[in-house]
Design an enzyme around this catalytic site. Structure first.
Site, PDB file in Angstrom:
ATOM      1  N   CYS A 270       0.817  -1.215   0.000  1.00 42.93           N
ATOM      2  CA  CYS A 270       0.000   0.000   0.000  1.00 42.93           C
ATOM      3  C   CYS A 270       0.852   1.266   0.000  1.00 42.93           C
ATOM      4  CB  CYS A 270      -0.973  -0.002   1.169  1.00 42.93           C
ATOM      5  SG  CYS A 270      -0.202  -0.129   2.792  1.00 42.93           S
ATOM      6  N   HIS A 402      -1.934   0.352   7.483  1.00 43.91           N
ATOM      7  CA  HIS A 402      -2.447   0.689   6.154  1.00 43.91           C
ATOM      8  C   HIS A 402      -2.167   2.157   5.862  1.00 43.91           C
ATOM      9  CE1 HIS A 402      -4.591  -0.007   2.522  1.00 43.91           C
ATOM     10  NE2 HIS A 402      -5.686   0.661   2.847  1.00 43.91           N
ATOM     11  N   ASP A 423      -7.948   4.442  -2.103  1.00 43.78           N
ATOM     12  CA  ASP A 423      -7.441   3.325  -1.314  1.00 43.78           C
ATOM     13  C   ASP A 423      -6.808   2.299  -2.257  1.00 43.78           C
ATOM     14  OD1 ASP A 423      -7.032   1.077   0.317  1.00 43.78           O
ATOM     15  OD2 ASP A 423      -8.821   1.472   1.494  1.00 43.78           O
TER      16      ASP A 423
END
Length: 489
Positions: A270, A402, A423
């Site tokens: 991520c 995250h 995202d």
């Protein structure tokens, strides 16, 4: 109840009395009978007291010149017949060890405690008790040593189990954060494709084609673009122009492409994907052309790892570099705000880390975070337009486990705020739906995050704000070795 014949102690039973007598040391400590008292004080001393005892003078005219002396054994007034009284009633106490008393009885002294016994059988039994006590004491010491040994072994076993548990936890964390030397993007990509083939979800020819594309991308250092979705920001601008329900104003970053995780970085990529989103906006802004003249295309994840390693070699964030053993390439290591800051600063891109280290609102919310982002977008963009497509780059948003990319913020008519987030966990199929935005705006649920939706304990953001000179870059490199973030109280 049974009384001990030696010390007079009350015992509950005959068996207890026998056990008590086998421990003569207990009886000798506090003798209560005349025999024990005489043995403890010494018969010779008693005899000297009798021989030197003299009556004190009595009153004139009295029949006796002094008060009658008392028997030291029973307290009875014996007068001049004291000696005869003692020999008659207590003569068995006056025999010295190894000598005969007046009654002709032989006395025997214990060689271990000097206790006087009246016959040899009693003395032998008494000495046997001494020997039994000594043997019991030695046995007690052995039991104590055994107990201590067992306790030591138990402590060592528990310590060994604790160390083993800690090693397993450490290995688990290493696996979780990609530091277990299990390979990087390439190895995971191939492994996941093989699994897809085994499950019948991918044809062998597709496997070989995607493998070839992946190897080509890694060789060039350029992302293959297969996870990219472009045009979302433009679609949002059109939607807000026609939306009149509850949005008062909205600010959006300059064109940002969305990148999602692939088979090669699923579960750990991520941070890299958010950097690609941020970089996609910077590459479209001429202000950063000089900084990015060597980076004209979006780099692949392994290339980004190498770029961060280059920043470390320049001296940025040595503490963070040591956490990764100065190596990212070929691993599945997670990165965060500090690595993004180091990479951007090494490219002479001016940025800062803001640390929202605790909630500032009720129920663990972070309204200060929303207010800061509103100020970031609205500064120099205070015009009356409802939709403001700013030149501001997107914001890197990090929390535990995250990270996401802030691409804009809504201000509702009731003054509440709502962030718009890209995202990396959202697939291309989901993002494609935003390009066909319905009039009711249901697709925006994918992007919208209200104050009550962000309740992590801590957040960090990396915000870009211009270009650094070479001197400013060097100064920030030195500063990063001490301080890397500003905390919002």
């Amino acid at each position: 109840m049974v009384l001990c014949d030696v010390c007079g102690q009350a015992l509950p039973s005959e068996a207890a009395a026998r056990r008590h007598l086998r421990r003569p040391s207990l009886c000798r400590r506090q003798p209560r009978s005349p025999l024990c008292a005489a043995a403890a004080a010494g018969c010779d001393e008693l005899r000297r007291q009798l021989e030197t005892a003299q009556p004190e003078p009595g009153p004139p005219g009295s029949l006796h010149p002094g008060a009658p002396p008392e028997c030291p054994f029973c307290g009875e007034a014996a007068g001049r017949e004291l000696e005869e009284h003692v020999r008659a009633r207590h003569g068995h106490l006056l025999g010295a060890p190894g000598s005969d008393a007046e009654n002709g009885e032989q006395l025997y002294e214990c060689p271990m405690c000097s206790l006087t016994c009246t016959n040899i059988q009693i003395l032998e039994e008494h000495v046997d008790l001494h020997l039994e006590e000594h043997s019991f004491s030695e046995g007690g010491n052995r039991d104590l040593e055994l107990a201590q040994q067992l306790q030591t072994e138990e402590d060592e076993r528990q310590r060994s189990e604790e160390e083993k548990r800690e090693r397993e936890e450490f290995k688990k964390l290493q696996r979780q954060y990609g530091l277990d030397n299990s390979g990087g993007f390439k190895q995971q990509f191939l492994k996941n494709m093989e699994r897809e083939v085994d499950r019948g979800r991918m044809q062998p020819f597709e496997y070989h084609k995607r493998k070839a594309d992946m190897l080509e991308s890694l060789a060039s250092g350029i992302d293959d673009g297969k996870t990219k979705t472009s045009g979302v920001i433009e679609a949002l601008c059109k939607y807000y122009q026609n939306e009149n329900k509850d949005v008062r104003r909205v600010w959006l970053s300059a064109g940002v492409d969305h990148f999602h995780s692939s088979l090669g970085d699923r579960g750990w990529g991520c941070g890299y994907r958010n950097f690609q989103m941020l970089l996609s906006s910077l590459l479209q802004n001429s202000v950063y052309n000089d900084c990015l003249r060597d980076t004209t295309l979006i780099p692949s994840i392994p290339k980004i790892q190498s770029m961060i390693e280059d920043a470390w070699r320049e001296g940025f964030d040595p503490h963070g570099a040591s956490h990764f053993n100065n190596r990212l390439h070929g691993s599945k290591a997670w990165i965060g705000a500090c690595e993004i800051y180091s990479l951007l600063t090494s490219l002479r891109i001016k940025c800062q880390i803001i640390d929202f280290h605790k909630p500032t609102g009720p129920m663990g919310t972070h309204p200060r975070l929303f207010e800061w982002i509103l100020h970031y977008y609205s500064t120099d963009n205070e015009g009356g337009a409802k939709v403001v497509c700013t030149s501001r780059p997107p914001i890197y948003l990090q929390h535990q486990g995250h990270s996401r990319t802030v691409v804009g913020i809504e201000e509702k008519k009731n003054k509440s705020l709502c962030l718009l987030l890209f995202d990396p966990g959202c697939s291309s199929q989901q993002m494609q739906k935003l390009l066909k935005q319905n009039s009711d705006g249901t697709g925006l649920k994918l992007l919208r995050k209200f104050v009550g939706s962000l309740k992590e304990k801590q957040y960090q953001i990396v915000a870009v704000d211009g270009v650094l000179s070479l001197e400013e870059k060097a100064a920030r490199c030195r500063a990063s070795q001490v301080l890397t973030s500003e905390k919002i109280p």
